[in-house]
Design an enzyme around this catalytic site. Structure first.
Site, PDB file in Angstrom:
ATOM      1  N   LYS A 165       0.860  -1.179   0.000  1.00 59.09           N
ATOM      2  CA  LYS A 165       0.000   0.000   0.000  1.00 59.09           C
ATOM      3  C   LYS A 165       0.903   1.238   0.000  1.00 59.09           C
ATOM      4  O   LYS A 165       2.049   1.133   0.398  1.00 59.09           O
ATOM      5  CB  LYS A 165      -0.881   0.017   1.260  1.00 59.09           C
ATOM      6  CG  LYS A 165      -1.597  -1.292   1.568  1.00 59.09           C
ATOM      7  CD  LYS A 165      -2.886  -1.399   0.807  1.00 59.09           C
ATOM      8  CE  LYS A 165      -3.606  -2.715   1.127  1.00 59.09           C
ATOM      9  NZ  LYS A 165      -4.744  -2.964   0.240  1.00 59.09           N
ATOM     10  N   HIS A 284      -6.793 -13.503  -7.060  1.00 57.08           N
ATOM     11  CA  HIS A 284      -7.573 -12.564  -6.262  1.00 57.08           C
ATOM     12  C   HIS A 284      -9.013 -12.600  -6.742  1.00 57.08           C
ATOM     13  O   HIS A 284      -9.265 -12.791  -7.921  1.00 57.08           O
ATOM     14  CB  HIS A 284      -6.999 -11.151  -6.392  1.00 57.08           C
ATOM     15  CG  HIS A 284      -7.591 -10.207  -5.395  1.00 57.08           C
ATOM     16  ND1 HIS A 284      -8.820  -9.636  -5.566  1.00 57.08           N
ATOM     17  CD2 HIS A 284      -7.141  -9.764  -4.198  1.00 57.08           C
ATOM     18  CE1 HIS A 284      -9.093  -8.871  -4.513  1.00 57.08           C
ATOM     19  NE2 HIS A 284      -8.096  -8.933  -3.670  1.00 57.08           N
TER      20      HIS A 284
END
EC number: 4.1.1.39
Length: 459
Positions: A165, A284
């Site tokens: 992130k 994912h």
């Protein structure tokens, strides 16, 4: 004329309560909410018809084939406790209705047009039983759990990951630096966020290069095998394959794909490439909640998970039971077992409607990710066991001293939990105690404990 034109009741043809299911049938459990006034038998039969051979009227070409051989059959209807308006319809589909090795074709039939059907208010596919004859036409996961452990030389514990992130906006070099720090600190993997593909601020080739550099540097310093899930998802299949090929040329161990937004056809293509070229494949599930979040419409995630095991993937995100995203414990463990185990017994308390035999198709590692931190470690170790990947994004990068200490804190917490479990301690009862004890020896863990002691995602 020999054939009787006109609209007919579905249940005359497609509702067959005395049908004995065959070992080769694909079985489906649908949660049906019919429009008021539509009887369950008719609604169940309509689902069977519309998702197999039926159409709304009799057509003369029906006479050119054997409907009995090819039609889907609604063979059982059961009420749902506490829901007057819903019931579960069980449908059996003959194997011949489906193309071999194509999850795409399977879904086009079973969850195609029928979900827009007017006679139903809502429809949800709760579970599928994939017959062994059909399973055998799929390659499944590129490598599976055992081969992955052997490739990575990591045994007897869950694997640790971290999503880098901020997910969007870093340059490739800074991104690679974050990857290096996390891996150097003790994580096994770092991860591209699912929405990191190839944007103007960071093109895919630059990211791949800097991440590969980070991996090799961290491996040299720690003596452990490291990986970064390089997201190969792209706008076209050709571009996706180009990225996977480049990852292989860099010699990295693993790539990643968003299988629902990318599509099953693309996913199966990539999975085949990964097996042929020794790449692990991390999956994912972005977009899954669009499909599986409503309780009465769409399909349950366990169906998407089964489909992924057939299409191919070595890791898949499966909720956390404890973090910021939804997931009930028993139900989650139900589909986690469907991903990992070879044989799963029917167990309605865990949402498993059918006994499923995977005939040695490789297993998939479930990934717990989303709002988890060091205090969750004992619970995660207990719930998911060794064969899992625990992913702490903010729970690593949010550490007050930086990424590497954040990684150290997670690794120390994990090793402490595994050791406590191996000594026979009760992780559920002593969870906080185990973490506190370990933090005496690890200032990094102590700092992490301090910062996240109050966090709860409860709504």
């Amino acid at each position: 004329v020999g054939f009787k034109a006109g609209v007919k009741d579905y249940k005359l043809t497609y509702y067959t309560p005395d049908y004995e299911t065959k070992d080769t049938d694909i079985l489906a459990a649908f949660r049906v909410t019919p429009q008021p006034g539509v009887p369950p038998e008719e609604a169940g039969a309509a689902v069977a018809a519309e998702s197999s051979t039926g159409t709304w009227t009799t057509v003369w070409t029906d006479g050119l084939t054997s409907l009995d051989r090819y039609k889907g059959r609604c063979y059982h209807i059961e009420p749902v406790a506490g829901e007057e308006t819903q019931f579960i319809a069980y449908v059996a589909y003959p194997l011949d209705l489906f193309e071999e090795g194509s999850v795409t074709n399977m879904f086009t039939s079973i969850v195609g047009n029928v979900f827009g059907f007017k006679a139903l208010r809502a429809l949800r596919l709760e579970d599928l039983r994939i017959p062994t004859a059909y399973t055998k036409t799929f390659q499944g996961p590129p490598h599976g759990i055992q081969v992955e452990r052997d490739k990575l030389n990591k045994y007897g514990r869950p694997l640790l990951g971290c999503t880098i992130k901020p997910k969007l906006g870093l340059s490739a070099k800074n991104y690679g630096r974050a990857v290096y720090e996390c891996l150097r600190g003790g994580l096994d993997f770092t991860k591209d966020d699912e929405n990191v593909n190839s944007q103007p601020f960071m093109r895919w080739r630059d990211r791949f290069l800097f991440c590969a550099e980070a991996i090799y540097k961290a491996q040299a310093e720690t003596g452990e095998i490291k990986g970064h899930y390089l997201n190969a998802t792209a706008g076209t299949c050709e571009d996706m394959m180009k990225r996977a090929v480049f990852a292989r040329e860099l010699g990295v161990p693993i790539v990643m794909h968003d299988y629902l937004t990318g599509g099953f056809t693309a996913n199966t293509t990539l999975a085949h490439y990964c097996r042929d070229n020794g790449l692990l494949l991390h999956i994912h599930r972005a977009m899954h909640a669009v499909i599986d979040r409503q309780k009465n419409h769409g399909m349950h995630f366990r169906v998407l998970a089964k489909a992924l095991r057939m299409s191919g993937g070595d890791h898949i995100h499966a909720g956390t039971v404890v973090g910021k995203l939804e997931g009930e414990r028993e139900i989650t463990l139900g589909f986690v077992d469907l991903l990992r185990d070879d044989f799963i017994e029917k167990d309605r308390s865990r949402g498993i409607y059918f006994t499923q035999d995977w005939v040695s198709l490789p297993g998939v590692l479930p990934v717990a990710s989303g709002g988890i931190h060091v205090w969750h470690m004992p619970a995660l170790t207990e719930i998911f066991g060794d064969d899992s990947v625990l992913q702490f994004g903010g729970g690593t990068l949010g550490h007050p001293w930086g990424n590497a200490p954040g990684a150290v804190a997670n690794r120390v917490a994990l090793e402490a939990c595994v050791q406590a479990r191996n000594e026979g301690r009760d992780l559920a009862r002593e969870d906080n105690e185990i973490i506190r004890e370990a933090s005496k020896w690890s200032p990094e863990l102590a700092a992490a404990c301090e910062i996240w002691k109050e966090i709860k995602f409860e709504f």
